[in-house]
Every structure is written in C-alpha cells, then in structure tokens.
Scaffold this motif. Structure first.
Motif, short mmCIF file in Angstrom:
data_model
loop_
_atom_site.label_atom_id
_atom_site.label_comp_id
_atom_site.label_asym_id
_atom_site.label_seq_id
_atom_site.Cartn_x
_atom_site.Cartn_y
_atom_site.Cartn_z
N MET A 91 5.81 -7.07 7.05
CA MET A 91 7.02 -7.11 5.77
C MET A 91 6.84 -6.59 4.87
SD MET A 91 8.26 -10.43 3.82
CE MET A 91 6.72 -10.97 2.98
N ILE A 92 7.90 -5.45 4.28
CA ILE A 92 7.88 -5.01 3.44
C ILE A 92 8.72 -4.81 2.55
CG2 ILE A 92 7.75 -2.72 1.87
CD1 ILE A 92 7.26 -1.99 5.36
N ARG A 93 8.34 -6.02 1.34
CA ARG A 93 9.66 -6.50 0.43
C ARG A 93 10.04 -4.90 -0.71
NH1 ARG A 93 9.15 -12.36 -0.93
NH2 ARG A 93 10.92 -11.46 -2.73
N GLU A 94 10.01 -5.44 -1.69
CA GLU A 94 12.08 -5.10 -2.50
C GLU A 94 11.04 -3.67 -3.24
OE1 GLU A 94 11.14 -9.01 -4.96
OE2 GLU A 94 11.63 -8.36 -2.68
N ASN A 95 11.68 -2.97 -3.95
CA ASN A 95 11.49 -1.75 -4.71
C ASN A 95 10.03 -1.06 -4.29
OD1 ASN A 95 12.92 -2.68 -6.32
ND2 ASN A 95 12.25 -4.59 -6.76
N THR A 96 9.65 -0.93 -2.83
CA THR A 96 8.80 -0.07 -2.74
C THR A 96 8.93 1.73 -1.96
OG1 THR A 96 8.07 -2.72 -1.81
CG2 THR A 96 6.14 0.16 -0.79
N SER A 97 7.93 2.16 -2.32
CA SER A 97 8.33 4.04 -2.23
C SER A 97 7.24 3.84 -1.65
CB SER A 97 8.11 4.09 -3.09
OG SER A 97 8.29 5.46 -3.02
N ILE A 98 7.09 4.74 -0.66
CA ILE A 98 6.35 4.90 1.05
C ILE A 98 6.69 6.41 1.29
CG2 ILE A 98 5.89 4.74 3.01
CD1 ILE A 98 6.37 1.80 2.64
N GLY A 99 5.91 7.32 1.14
CA GLY A 99 5.82 8.82 1.46
C GLY A 99 6.22 9.22 3.03
N ASP A 100 5.73 10.22 2.77
CA ASP A 100 6.09 10.72 4.64
C ASP A 100 4.53 10.04 5.43
OD1 ASP A 100 8.48 12.24 4.18
OD2 ASP A 100 7.35 13.78 3.42
N ASN A 101 4.48 10.37 6.65
CA ASN A 101 3.86 10.31 7.38
C ASN A 101 2.85 8.91 7.20
OD1 ASN A 101 4.91 12.45 8.56
ND2 ASN A 101 3.30 13.88 6.96
N VAL A 102 3.21 7.99 7.47
CA VAL A 102 2.55 6.75 6.55
C VAL A 102 3.04 5.61 7.45
CG1 VAL A 102 2.84 4.76 5.05
CG2 VAL A 102 3.10 6.72 4.84
N LEU A 103 1.98 4.90 8.29
CA LEU A 103 1.60 4.26 9.12
C LEU A 103 1.82 2.53 9.05
CD1 LEU A 103 1.53 2.69 11.82
CD2 LEU A 103 -0.93 3.11 11.39
N ILE A 104 2.40 1.30 8.97
CA ILE A 104 2.28 0.02 8.43
C ILE A 104 2.01 -0.75 9.37
CG2 ILE A 104 2.79 -1.61 6.88
CD1 ILE A 104 2.53 0.69 5.59
N GLY A 105 0.91 -1.07 9.64
CA GLY A 105 0.23 -1.83 10.83
C GLY A 105 0.66 -3.11 11.01
N THR A 106 0.25 -4.10 12.08
CA THR A 106 0.40 -5.16 12.54
C THR A 106 0.27 -6.10 11.27
OG1 THR A 106 0.88 -4.41 14.63
CG2 THR A 106 1.08 -7.16 14.01
N ASN A 107 1.50 -7.19 11.84
CA ASN A 107 1.14 -8.49 10.55
C ASN A 107 0.78 -8.02 9.18
OD1 ASN A 107 1.78 -10.17 12.89
ND2 ASN A 107 -0.29 -10.08 13.60
N VAL A 108 1.22 -6.58 8.56
CA VAL A 108 0.49 -5.96 7.29
C VAL A 108 2.10 -7.10 6.22
CG1 VAL A 108 1.25 -4.66 5.09
CG2 VAL A 108 -0.38 -4.08 7.72
N ILE A 109 1.98 -6.93 5.12
CA ILE A 109 2.49 -7.63 3.79
C ILE A 109 2.54 -6.63 2.58
CG2 ILE A 109 3.04 -9.44 2.92
CD1 ILE A 109 2.21 -11.47 5.03
N ILE A 110 3.46 -6.35 2.35
CA ILE A 110 3.53 -5.11 0.99
C ILE A 110 4.80 -6.11 0.55
CG2 ILE A 110 3.94 -3.10 0.27
CD1 ILE A 110 3.54 -2.12 2.66
N ASP A 111 3.81 -7.09 -0.91
CA ASP A 111 4.70 -7.90 -1.77
C ASP A 111 5.79 -7.44 -2.55
OD1 ASP A 111 4.85 -10.32 -0.54
OD2 ASP A 111 3.28 -10.96 -1.85
N GLY A 112 5.88 -5.70 -2.54
CA GLY A 112 7.30 -5.20 -3.62
C GLY A 112 6.41 -4.84 -4.61
N ASN A 113 6.98 -3.92 -5.55
CA ASN A 113 6.81 -3.31 -6.17
C ASN A 113 5.36 -2.22 -6.43
OD1 ASN A 113 8.75 -3.67 -8.89
ND2 ASN A 113 7.71 -6.29 -7.85
N VAL A 114 5.46 -1.29 -4.97
CA VAL A 114 3.97 -1.36 -4.76
C VAL A 114 4.62 0.44 -4.95
CG1 VAL A 114 2.47 -0.80 -2.47
CG2 VAL A 114 2.77 -2.59 -3.27
N THR A 115 3.83 1.04 -5.14
CA THR A 115 3.56 2.86 -4.39
C THR A 115 3.04 3.09 -3.38
OG1 THR A 115 4.84 3.14 -6.62
CG2 THR A 115 4.52 6.07 -5.50
#
Length: 224
Positions: A91-115
């Motif tokens: 789950m990736i919540r709002e206002n998150t910016s992610i660059g190129d060549n990125v892996l977000i693995g199984t069951n990861v939680i990103i709670d928003g407003n993350v760079t």
C-alpha cells in the motif's frame, strides 16, 4: 478509467480511479487499485453522494515499464518513475513521490507524504510512516520499521520521519526512530535500534545501536 499508454496489460479485476495514468509497456495484475481517493477527497465525494468511479480528481501516475503485482493499492497524488515494481499486497498512500527503478516489496506500507529517489529496493514487510525521505541507491531489508512520532499520542509533536541518505543499507528487522539521519553509504546491521544519527560511511550495530567503523571493502555505493 484513467489514461493508458500503449502496450499496457491491465487485468480485468483491477480498478483505476480519478485521472490516473499508466505508462507504456506496464503490467497491472489482479485486484490492484490505482488512484484510490485520499481521505479528504473521499469524504468530499461521500458528502456529495458521488461514487468514486464517477468522480474527477487527481489520481496516480505510474511510469513506463512498471509491473504491479496483485492486491497492491496506490492512492491519489502518488507519482512513480519508470521501471517501478511492487510485490503483492503493498500500500502506497497519498502525496508520495517515487523515482526510477524502484522496488516496493510484498506487504510494504508507505503511509504517505514520502519521497523516494532512484534505484531503491525496499524489501517485504517494511513500514514507512509519513514525512520520510529516502535518497538514491538505498536498500531497506525485510521487516524494517521507521518511526515518525517521538511521543505517540501522549503530547503534541510534528511528525518527523528518518532521512536515509544516498547509498545507505538498512538491515532486516531494524528500527529507526523519528528524526534520525542515516548518512550516505552508511550501513545499519540487522536488528539494530537506531536512536541517533549515523555518520556517512559508518556502521550502526546493536540495541541501542553503537557507531562503528565500516570495513573499507564495504565503502561503496549499493548496486541496485
């Protein structure tokens, strides 16, 4: 349904909300949700009696050559670069910016407003709260936990997540406390409890973590 570029492969069970966009040559698998409305948008839609499927609002933007595995949910106002990949159930919540060549693995939680920068690997079951900055070429091992609140629900505190500088490596089951900065190229050993800043090209090990010298052979940026 948002905007789909050429050669995209979208499973029939996937749901795409708002003005979401998916880049060329991307794959979106079973039960993925893209552009899900963040709380303020959702509340506004409910007050107006509108269905999320019918509403016009800023969805998410997914870069080209992306591969999004089943049951991933990505909220509105999330933007990823090219060659973006997820595991299952993240789950990736709002206002998150992610660059190129990125892996977000199984069951990861990103709670928003993350760079998150380029060439980053975040392994399974990692928790990332709001107000975290992760620079390029960072590796975060499985089950690591980052925190952003020094006094959980006890006193007023502005969330301040950790900063993970370029090329740092975070071991499995690490806990990093609010406001801590992990310096460029630093390594955090598995199971460490990091309560203070880790200087560039040093090793943090133990509970609470102590700062040690990093072997010269390990003083090189991650190859992700």
């Amino acid at each position: 349904m948002g905007t789909l570029k050429k050669n995209t492969n979208i499973h029939s069970s996937a749901k795409i909300f708002g003005t979401s966009s998916i880049g060329d040559n991307s794959v979106v698998l079973e039960n993925v949700v893209l552009g899900y409305p963040e709380h303020s948008i959702l509340t506004n839609l409910l007050e107006k009696g509108m269905r999320t499927e019918e509403a016009e609002y800023t969805g998410c933007t997914i870069g080209s050559n992306s591969f999004i595995r089943p049951n991933t949910t990505i909220f509105s106002n999330v933007r990823t670069g090219n060659n973006f990949r997820t595991g299952h159930n993240c789950m990736i919540r709002e206002n998150t910016s992610i660059g190129d060549n990125v892996l977000i693995g199984t069951n990861v939680i990103i709670d928003g407003n993350v760079t998150i920068g380029d060439n980053v690997s975040i392994q399974g079951n990692v928790y990332i709260p709001t107000h975290v900055k992760i620079e390029d070429n960072v590796f975060i091992g499985p089950c690591a936990v980052l925190a952003n609140d020094k006094y959980p629900i006890r006193k007023e505190y502005n969330p301040e997540g950790p900063i993970i500088r370029k090329g740092a490596s975070i071991g499995a089951n690490t806990t990093i406390l609010p406001g801590v900065e992990i310096g460029e190229g630093a390594m955090v050993a598995g199971g460490a409890l990091v309560t203070k800043n880790v200087p560039a090209w040093k090793l943090a090990i133990g509970c609470p973590a102590e700062i040690k010298e990093l072997n010269e052979e390990l003083q090189t940026l991650n190859k992700i």
